[in-house]
Design an enzyme around this catalytic site. Structure first.
Site, PDB file in Angstrom:
ATOM      1  N   GLY A  11       9.613  -8.125   4.126  1.00 21.25           N
ATOM      2  CA  GLY A  11       8.218  -8.143   3.705  1.00 21.25           C
ATOM      3  C   GLY A  11       8.203  -7.804   2.218  1.00 21.25           C
ATOM      4  O   GLY A  11       8.645  -6.724   1.822  1.00 21.25           O
ATOM      5  N   GLY A  13       5.467  -7.850   0.274  1.00 18.80           N
ATOM      6  CA  GLY A  13       4.069  -7.669  -0.129  1.00 18.80           C
ATOM      7  C   GLY A  13       3.891  -6.408  -0.953  1.00 18.80           C
ATOM      8  O   GLY A  13       4.767  -6.032  -1.743  1.00 18.80           O
ATOM      9  N   ASN A  14       2.743  -5.741  -0.734  1.00 21.94           N
ATOM     10  CA  ASN A  14       2.424  -4.567  -1.562  1.00 21.94           C
ATOM     11  C   ASN A  14       3.423  -3.429  -1.373  1.00 21.94           C
ATOM     12  O   ASN A  14       3.912  -2.871  -2.355  1.00 21.94           O
ATOM     13  CB  ASN A  14       1.014  -4.071  -1.228  1.00 21.94           C
ATOM     14  CG  ASN A  14      -0.050  -4.965  -1.842  1.00 21.94           C
ATOM     15  OD1 ASN A  14       0.209  -5.668  -2.822  1.00 21.94           O
ATOM     16  ND2 ASN A  14      -1.237  -4.957  -1.271  1.00 21.94           N
ATOM     17  N   GLY A  16       6.411  -3.644   0.148  1.00 24.18           N
ATOM     18  CA  GLY A  16       7.758  -4.159  -0.115  1.00 24.18           C
ATOM     19  C   GLY A  16       8.097  -4.133  -1.595  1.00 24.18           C
ATOM     20  O   GLY A  16       9.193  -3.710  -1.994  1.00 24.18           O
ATOM     21  N   ASP A  35      11.061 -12.411   2.483  1.00 29.89           N
ATOM     22  CA  ASP A  35       9.733 -12.750   3.047  1.00 29.89           C
ATOM     23  C   ASP A  35       9.833 -14.138   3.688  1.00 29.89           C
ATOM     24  O   ASP A  35      10.889 -14.788   3.640  1.00 29.89           O
ATOM     25  CB  ASP A  35       8.639 -12.689   1.964  1.00 29.89           C
ATOM     26  CG  ASP A  35       7.276 -12.259   2.547  1.00 29.89           C
ATOM     27  OD1 ASP A  35       6.768 -12.955   3.452  1.00 29.89           O
ATOM     28  OD2 ASP A  35       6.733 -11.238   2.102  1.00 29.89           O
ATOM     29  N   ARG A  92      -5.742   0.396  13.058  1.00 27.39           N
ATOM     30  CA  ARG A  92      -4.350  -0.057  13.048  1.00 27.39           C
ATOM     31  C   ARG A  92      -4.040  -0.839  14.323  1.00 27.39           C
ATOM     32  O   ARG A  92      -3.287  -1.816  14.308  1.00 27.39           O
ATOM     33  CB  ARG A  92      -3.409   1.142  12.922  1.00 27.39           C
ATOM     34  CG  ARG A  92      -3.544   1.882  11.604  1.00 27.39           C
ATOM     35  CD  ARG A  92      -2.650   3.097  11.567  1.00 27.39           C
ATOM     36  NE  ARG A  92      -2.763   3.829  10.304  1.00 27.39           N
ATOM     37  CZ  ARG A  92      -3.608   4.828  10.084  1.00 27.39           C
ATOM     38  NH1 ARG A  92      -4.429   5.231  11.034  1.00 27.39           N
ATOM     39  NH2 ARG A  92      -3.632   5.428   8.900  1.00 27.39           N
ATOM     40  N   ARG A 155      -0.759  13.308   2.600  1.00 22.84           N
ATOM     41  CA  ARG A 155      -2.226  13.280   2.451  1.00 22.84           C
ATOM     42  C   ARG A 155      -2.795  14.672   2.720  1.00 22.84           C
ATOM     43  O   ARG A 155      -3.648  15.165   1.964  1.00 22.84           O
ATOM     44  CB  ARG A 155      -2.822  12.241   3.415  1.00 22.84           C
ATOM     45  CG  ARG A 155      -2.506  10.829   2.957  1.00 22.84           C
ATOM     46  CD  ARG A 155      -2.997   9.759   3.910  1.00 22.84           C
ATOM     47  NE  ARG A 155      -2.774   8.444   3.282  1.00 22.84           N
ATOM     48  CZ  ARG A 155      -2.594   7.311   3.939  1.00 22.84           C
ATOM     49  NH1 ARG A 155      -2.604   7.300   5.265  1.00 22.84           N
ATOM     50  NH2 ARG A 155      -2.407   6.185   3.282  1.00 22.84           N
ATOM     51  N   HIS A 179       0.560   7.483  14.780  1.00 22.04           N
ATOM     52  CA  HIS A 179      -0.007   7.163  13.463  1.00 22.04           C
ATOM     53  C   HIS A 179      -1.329   6.436  13.678  1.00 22.04           C
ATOM     54  O   HIS A 179      -1.431   5.231  13.537  1.00 22.04           O
ATOM     55  CB  HIS A 179       0.980   6.283  12.690  1.00 22.04           C
ATOM     56  CG  HIS A 179       0.523   5.967  11.296  1.00 22.04           C
ATOM     57  ND1 HIS A 179       0.133   6.925  10.394  1.00 22.04           N
ATOM     58  CD2 HIS A 179       0.413   4.785  10.638  1.00 22.04           C
ATOM     59  CE1 HIS A 179      -0.205   6.341   9.250  1.00 22.04           C
ATOM     60  NE2 HIS A 179      -0.051   5.050   9.390  1.00 22.04           N
TER      61      HIS A 179
HETATM   62  N1  LIG Z   1       3.323   3.312   8.597  1.00 20.31           N
HETATM   63  C1  LIG Z   1       2.442   3.596   7.637  1.00 20.31           C
HETATM   64  O1  LIG Z   1       2.183   4.753   7.335  1.00 20.31           O
HETATM   65  C2  LIG Z   1       1.764   2.466   6.898  1.00 20.31           C
HETATM   66  C3  LIG Z   1       1.020   2.723   5.725  1.00 20.31           C
HETATM   67  C4  LIG Z   1       0.430   1.654   5.062  1.00 20.31           C
HETATM   68  C5  LIG Z   1       0.545   0.350   5.563  1.00 20.31           C
HETATM   69  N2  LIG Z   1       1.268   0.148   6.709  1.00 20.31           N
HETATM   70  C6  LIG Z   1       1.461  -1.196   7.268  1.00 20.31           C
HETATM   71  O2  LIG Z   1       2.544  -1.834   6.592  1.00 20.31           O
HETATM   72  C7  LIG Z   1       2.408  -3.257   6.723  1.00 20.31           C
HETATM   73  C8  LIG Z   1       2.603  -3.918   5.363  1.00 20.31           C
HETATM   74  O3  LIG Z   1       1.582  -3.556   4.468  1.00 20.31           O
HETATM   75  P1  LIG Z   1       1.481  -4.254   3.032  1.00 20.31           P
HETATM   76  O4  LIG Z   1       0.320  -3.611   2.340  1.00 20.31           O
HETATM   77  O5  LIG Z   1       2.791  -4.314   2.363  1.00 20.31           O
HETATM   78  O6  LIG Z   1       1.055  -5.735   3.481  1.00 20.31           O
HETATM   79  P2  LIG Z   1       1.231  -7.106   2.636  1.00 20.31           P
HETATM   80  O7  LIG Z   1       0.356  -8.124   3.288  1.00 20.31           O
HETATM   81  O8  LIG Z   1       1.058  -6.853   1.190  1.00 20.31           O
HETATM   82  O9  LIG Z   1       2.785  -7.493   2.895  1.00 20.31           O
HETATM   83  C9  LIG Z   1       3.256  -7.845   4.136  1.00 20.31           C
HETATM   84  C10 LIG Z   1       4.252  -8.979   3.921  1.00 20.31           C
HETATM   85  O10 LIG Z   1       4.893  -9.279   5.170  1.00 20.31           O
HETATM   86  C11 LIG Z   1       5.201 -10.654   5.120  1.00 20.31           C
HETATM   87  N3  LIG Z   1       5.559 -11.199   6.420  1.00 20.31           N
HETATM   88  C12 LIG Z   1       4.764 -11.692   7.394  1.00 20.31           C
HETATM   89  N4  LIG Z   1       5.516 -12.155   8.421  1.00 20.31           N
HETATM   90  C13 LIG Z   1       6.805 -11.942   8.088  1.00 20.31           C
HETATM   91  C14 LIG Z   1       8.045 -12.226   8.726  1.00 20.31           C
HETATM   92  N5  LIG Z   1       8.096 -12.798   9.928  1.00 20.31           N
HETATM   93  N6  LIG Z   1       9.171 -11.898   8.082  1.00 20.31           N
HETATM   94  C15 LIG Z   1       9.142 -11.307   6.873  1.00 20.31           C
HETATM   95  N7  LIG Z   1       7.992 -11.032   6.214  1.00 20.31           N
HETATM   96  C16 LIG Z   1       6.842 -11.346   6.819  1.00 20.31           C
HETATM   97  C17 LIG Z   1       3.949 -11.266   4.536  1.00 20.31           C
HETATM   98  O11 LIG Z   1       4.200 -12.599   4.068  1.00 20.31           O
HETATM   99  C18 LIG Z   1       3.621 -10.275   3.440  1.00 20.31           C
HETATM  100  O12 LIG Z   1       4.171 -10.665   2.180  1.00 20.31           O
HETATM  101  C19 LIG Z   1       1.045  -3.478   7.370  1.00 20.31           C
HETATM  102  O13 LIG Z   1       1.194  -3.715   8.761  1.00 20.31           O
HETATM  103  C20 LIG Z   1       0.319  -2.153   7.133  1.00 20.31           C
HETATM  104  O14 LIG Z   1      -0.692  -1.922   8.088  1.00 20.31           O
HETATM  105  C21 LIG Z   1       1.868   1.171   7.381  1.00 20.31           C
END
Ligand SMILES: NC(=O)c1ccc[n+]([C@@H]2O[C@H](COP(=O)([O-])OP(=O)(O)OC[C@H]3O[C@@H](n4cnc5c(N)ncnc54)[C@H](O)[C@@H]3O)[C@@H](O)[C@H]2O)c1
Length: 312
Positions: A11, A13-14, A16, A35, A92, A155, A179
């Protein structure tokens, strides 16, 4: 000759991207940012930007972007953020059906390409995603962990520090449980340099902070339309570092319970020790009757989520 570690981030994204930035700055190892094919350009672009950042800041790390699982082969650590984040108004748990399919696919590939890795799951709903990761990979419980407690505790630490007017560095706090809305801030273990916070503020103030902590993720989603990413990434990096450098850190994390705290066949946030052996142990701490009752409620909510997931 010691070799450089390899860290695969699933991943790009943000979270990652921020994970890659932190891993590179700390020179934890070489980074592969993975990704889906549609987002390969994003992964490659972030990787190149971060390699150039190394020339400015002076760090040595090879960072590459890819949509080819072969490039993740042999990773020492895999951090999974694949999936979709929340939008305002979503819980969530609303992400379950979409992200479960994604996690199953990611887990199959990790099993095939990174069979020795320490896997840190971040994707939500966290407790169900990390449970699925262990189920599909069949990895030992020491090598599959979920990140949530370090973030939720951070937090709580911040809100306590702001209320008390002290440095956040001196505040210790622990949040256990699932969580989600039922997470359990363990206030009996919250201290400012060893001084219990209960001696420093009224029950009303502490209760308000506990409530704000439980909604801490949602507060940010409401403000910016998507999930937090700086603190989540830092939290996961602290867990990866504990493993790679055998730090033996005691951290709250979603770990697989087999009788601890009375739970079986369940991932839930508990205090663990993370070192070179991965999750080396689950630490059992004394909880007040109220805290244990709240943890039981949280475990029941996680179990409900797992049951919903099993039908999908
Ligand atoms: N555990 C925690 O405390 C916590 C905190 C914040 C966010 N999160 C979770 O983390 C996750 C990611 O958040 P984010 O802000 O980076 O989201 P994001 O949308 O910015 O990035 C997620 C990335 O995953 C990619 N993706 C989708 N399917 C995929 C696959 N099969 N293989 C590889 N990559 C794939 C997407 O293309 C995207 O680029 C979300 O589910 C969010 O809810 C968890």
């Amino acid at each position: 000759m010691p070799r450089r570690h390899k860290i695969a981030l699933i991943g790009a994204g943000n979270i990652g991207g921020e994970l890659a930035a932190l891993a590179a700055r700390e020179e934890l190892g070489d980074v592969v940012l993975f990704d889906i094919p549609d987002k390969e350009g994003l992964a490659k672009g972030k990787a190149l930007d971060l390699e150039q950042n190394g020339a400015v800041l002076g760090y040595d790390a090879k960072i590459s972007g890819t949509s080819n699982w072969d490039h993740c082969a042999g990773a020492d650590v895999v951090v999974v953020t694949a999936g979709v984040p929340r939008k305002p108004g979503m819980s969530r748990d609303d992400l379950l059906s979409i992200n479960l399919k994604i996690i199953r696919n990611v887990a199959e590939n990790i099993k095939a390409k990174c069979p020795e890795a320490f896997v840190i799951v971040i994707s939500n709903p966290l407790d169900a995603m990390v449970y699925e990761m262990k189920k599909v990979t069949g990895f030992p419980k020491a090598r599959v962990v979920g990140m949530a407690g370090v973030l939720d505790s951070a937090r709580l630490q911040l809100f306590l520090a702001r209320e008390l007017g002290t440095s956040v560095k001196d505040v210790r706090a622990m949040v256990l449980g699932g969580h989600g809305d039922t997470m359990v801030p363990v206030t009996s273990y919250c201290t400012v340099n060893g001084v219990p916070v209960k001696q420093l503020m009224s029950k009303e103030k502490l209760d308000a902070i506990v409530t704000r902590t439980a909604g801490g993720g949602g507060e940010i989603v409401k403000l910016m339309g998507t999930s937090a990413y700086y603190a989540p990434a830092s939290a996961a990096i602290s867990m990866a570092r504990a493993f790679l450098r055998d730090e033996k850190r005691l951290l709250p994390a979603a770990a697989f319970c087999e009788g601890e705290y009375g739970y079986r066949d369940l991932y839930i946030g508990v205090p663990v020790v993370i070192g070179a052996g991965g999750v080396e142990k689950i630490v059992t701490i004394e909880l007040s009757a109220e805290e244990k009752a709240n943890l039981d409620k949280s475990a029941a909510a996680v179990r409900e989520l797992l049951e919903a997931g099993a039908k999908l």
